[in-house]
Design a protein around this motif. Structure first.
Motif, PDB file in Angstrom:
ATOM      1  N   ASP A   7       0.953  -0.962   0.267  1.00  0.00           N
ATOM      2  CA  ASP A   7      -0.581  -0.183  -0.145  1.00  0.00           C
ATOM      3  C   ASP A   7       1.012   1.503   0.332  1.00  0.00           C
ATOM      4  OD1 ASP A   7      -2.256   1.443  -0.165  1.00  0.00           O
ATOM      5  OD2 ASP A   7      -2.574   1.898   2.060  1.00  0.00           O
ATOM      6  N   GLN A   8       0.168   2.104  -0.921  1.00  0.00           N
ATOM      7  CA  GLN A   8       0.957   3.324  -0.210  1.00  0.00           C
ATOM      8  C   GLN A   8      -0.138   4.814  -0.293  1.00  0.00           C
ATOM      9  OE1 GLN A   8       3.642   3.842  -3.894  1.00  0.00           O
ATOM     10  NE2 GLN A   8       2.595   4.369  -5.337  1.00  0.00           N
ATOM     11  N   ALA A   9       0.942   5.400   0.527  1.00  0.00           N
ATOM     12  CA  ALA A   9       0.040   7.489   0.915  1.00  0.00           C
ATOM     13  C   ALA A   9       0.866   7.966   0.761  1.00  0.00           C
ATOM     14  CB  ALA A   9      -0.382   7.197   1.944  1.00  0.00           C
ATOM     15  N   ILE A  10      -0.237   9.473   0.433  1.00  0.00           N
ATOM     16  CA  ILE A  10       0.847  10.432  -0.002  1.00  0.00           C
ATOM     17  C   ILE A  10       0.703  11.579   1.293  1.00  0.00           C
ATOM     18  CG2 ILE A  10      -1.325  11.556  -1.318  1.00  0.00           C
ATOM     19  CD1 ILE A  10       2.676  12.270  -2.435  1.00  0.00           C
ATOM     20  N   GLU A  11       1.741  12.366   1.522  1.00  0.00           N
ATOM     21  CA  GLU A  11       1.376  13.129   2.853  1.00  0.00           C
ATOM     22  C   GLU A  11       1.699  14.617   2.162  1.00  0.00           C
ATOM     23  OE1 GLU A  11       2.600  14.060   7.257  1.00  0.00           O
ATOM     24  OE2 GLU A  11       4.106  13.281   6.002  1.00  0.00           O
ATOM     25  N   TYR A  12       0.570  15.837   2.366  1.00  0.00           N
ATOM     26  CA  TYR A  12       1.161  17.012   1.754  1.00  0.00           C
ATOM     27  C   TYR A  12       1.129  18.003   2.587  1.00  0.00           C
ATOM     28  CZ  TYR A  12      -0.427  15.074  -2.654  1.00  0.00           C
ATOM     29  OH  TYR A  12      -1.002  14.381  -4.401  1.00  0.00           O
ATOM     30  N   MET A  13       1.810  18.698   2.750  1.00  0.00           N
ATOM     31  CA  MET A  13       1.787  19.925   3.762  1.00  0.00           C
ATOM     32  C   MET A  13       1.285  21.071   3.025  1.00  0.00           C
ATOM     33  SD  MET A  13       3.041  20.791   6.871  1.00  0.00           S
ATOM     34  CE  MET A  13       4.016  19.819   7.216  1.00  0.00           C
ATOM     35  N   PHE A  14      -0.106  21.608   3.968  1.00  0.00           N
ATOM     36  CA  PHE A  14      -0.070  22.479   3.662  1.00  0.00           C
ATOM     37  C   PHE A  14       0.169  24.299   4.145  1.00  0.00           C
ATOM     38  CE2 PHE A  14      -3.134  19.425   1.860  1.00  0.00           C
ATOM     39  CZ  PHE A  14      -3.157  19.663   0.692  1.00  0.00           C
ATOM     40  N   VAL A  15       0.824  24.770   3.309  1.00  0.00           N
ATOM     41  CA  VAL A  15       1.120  26.475   4.254  1.00  0.00           C
ATOM     42  C   VAL A  15       0.293  27.604   3.531  1.00  0.00           C
ATOM     43  CG1 VAL A  15       2.609  28.026   4.380  1.00  0.00           C
ATOM     44  CG2 VAL A  15       4.070  25.624   3.217  1.00  0.00           C
ATOM     45  N   ILE A  62       4.747   7.799   0.839  1.00  0.00           N
ATOM     46  CA  ILE A  62       4.975   6.426   1.957  1.00  0.00           C
ATOM     47  C   ILE A  62       4.514   5.378   1.739  1.00  0.00           C
ATOM     48  CG2 ILE A  62       3.562   6.307   4.543  1.00  0.00           C
ATOM     49  CD1 ILE A  62       3.059   9.150   4.373  1.00  0.00           C
ATOM     50  N   GLN A  63       5.324   4.448   1.751  1.00  0.00           N
ATOM     51  CA  GLN A  63       4.823   3.088   0.981  1.00  0.00           C
ATOM     52  C   GLN A  63       5.134   1.933   1.890  1.00  0.00           C
ATOM     53  OE1 GLN A  63       7.352   2.762  -1.833  1.00  0.00           O
ATOM     54  NE2 GLN A  63       6.066   3.558  -3.452  1.00  0.00           N
ATOM     55  N   LYS A  64       4.435   0.923   2.338  1.00  0.00           N
ATOM     56  CA  LYS A  64       4.215  -0.262   3.013  1.00  0.00           C
ATOM     57  C   LYS A  64       4.840  -1.341   1.979  1.00  0.00           C
ATOM     58  CE  LYS A  64       1.139   0.404   6.532  1.00  0.00           C
ATOM     59  NZ  LYS A  64      -0.706   0.364   6.459  1.00  0.00           N
ATOM     60  N   GLN A  65       5.618  -1.763   2.034  1.00  0.00           N
ATOM     61  CA  GLN A  65       6.354  -2.757   1.612  1.00  0.00           C
ATOM     62  C   GLN A  65       6.282  -4.200   2.087  1.00  0.00           C
ATOM     63  OE1 GLN A  65       9.043  -1.973  -1.296  1.00  0.00           O
ATOM     64  NE2 GLN A  65       9.073  -0.123  -1.382  1.00  0.00           N
ATOM     65  N   ALA A  66       5.995  -5.359   1.785  1.00  0.00           N
ATOM     66  CA  ALA A  66       6.532  -6.827   1.985  1.00  0.00           C
ATOM     67  C   ALA A  66       7.362  -7.565   1.723  1.00  0.00           C
ATOM     68  CB  ALA A  66       5.585  -7.895   2.237  1.00  0.00           C
ATOM     69  N   ILE A  67       8.603  -8.033   2.373  1.00  0.00           N
ATOM     70  CA  ILE A  67       9.634  -8.829   2.149  1.00  0.00           C
ATOM     71  C   ILE A  67       9.072 -10.392   2.544  1.00  0.00           C
ATOM     72  CG2 ILE A  67      12.188  -9.078   2.897  1.00  0.00           C
ATOM     73  CD1 ILE A  67      11.725  -6.835   4.461  1.00  0.00           C
ATOM     74  N   LYS A  68       9.369 -10.151   1.352  1.00  0.00           N
ATOM     75  CA  LYS A  68       9.187 -11.853  -0.089  1.00  0.00           C
ATOM     76  C   LYS A  68      10.805 -11.727   0.439  1.00  0.00           C
ATOM     77  CE  LYS A  68       6.568 -12.495  -3.197  1.00  0.00           C
ATOM     78  NZ  LYS A  68       6.455 -12.674  -5.412  1.00  0.00           N
ATOM     79  N   LEU A  69       9.856 -13.165   1.504  1.00  0.00           N
ATOM     80  CA  LEU A  69      11.135 -14.676   2.083  1.00  0.00           C
ATOM     81  C   LEU A  69      11.290 -15.572   0.774  1.00  0.00           C
ATOM     82  CD1 LEU A  69      10.005 -14.653   6.042  1.00  0.00           C
ATOM     83  CD2 LEU A  69      12.228 -13.040   4.673  1.00  0.00           C
ATOM     84  N   ASN A  70      10.731 -16.567   0.325  1.00  0.00           N
ATOM     85  CA  ASN A  70      10.403 -17.300  -0.612  1.00  0.00           C
ATOM     86  C   ASN A  70       9.652 -16.899  -1.824  1.00  0.00           C
ATOM     87  OD1 ASN A  70      11.278 -19.067   1.604  1.00  0.00           O
ATOM     88  ND2 ASN A  70       8.900 -18.952   2.187  1.00  0.00           N
TER      89      ASN A  70
END
Length: 73
Positions: A7-15, A62-70
């Protein structure tokens, strides 16, 4: 071993340019499409900022990544 994007998301900073304080307001938008480009995400952030009467200060993917063990997984 490889990574697998979960999954991934984006974080914005608004000024707020009208406010003397340069501290921004952060918002996170979840579930960003896997094929999204940096240009597209920047344009979206700029559009959202404009609708709010702000400017876009920064954007962070922002990313969530799994590590493929096999390799069979």
């Amino acid at each position: 071993m490889n990574f697998e994007l979960i999954d991934q998301a984006i974080e914005y900073m608004f000024v707020d340019e009208n406010n003397n304080s340069k501290k921004g307001k952060s918002r996170i938008f979840p579930h960003v499409k896997k094929g999204a480009t940096a240009t597209g995400l920047a344009q979206f952030g700029t559009a959202i900022a404009s609708l709010q009467g702000n400017s876009l200060g920064s954007a962070t993917l922002i990313q969530k990544q799994a590590i493929k063990l096999n390799e069979q997984d």
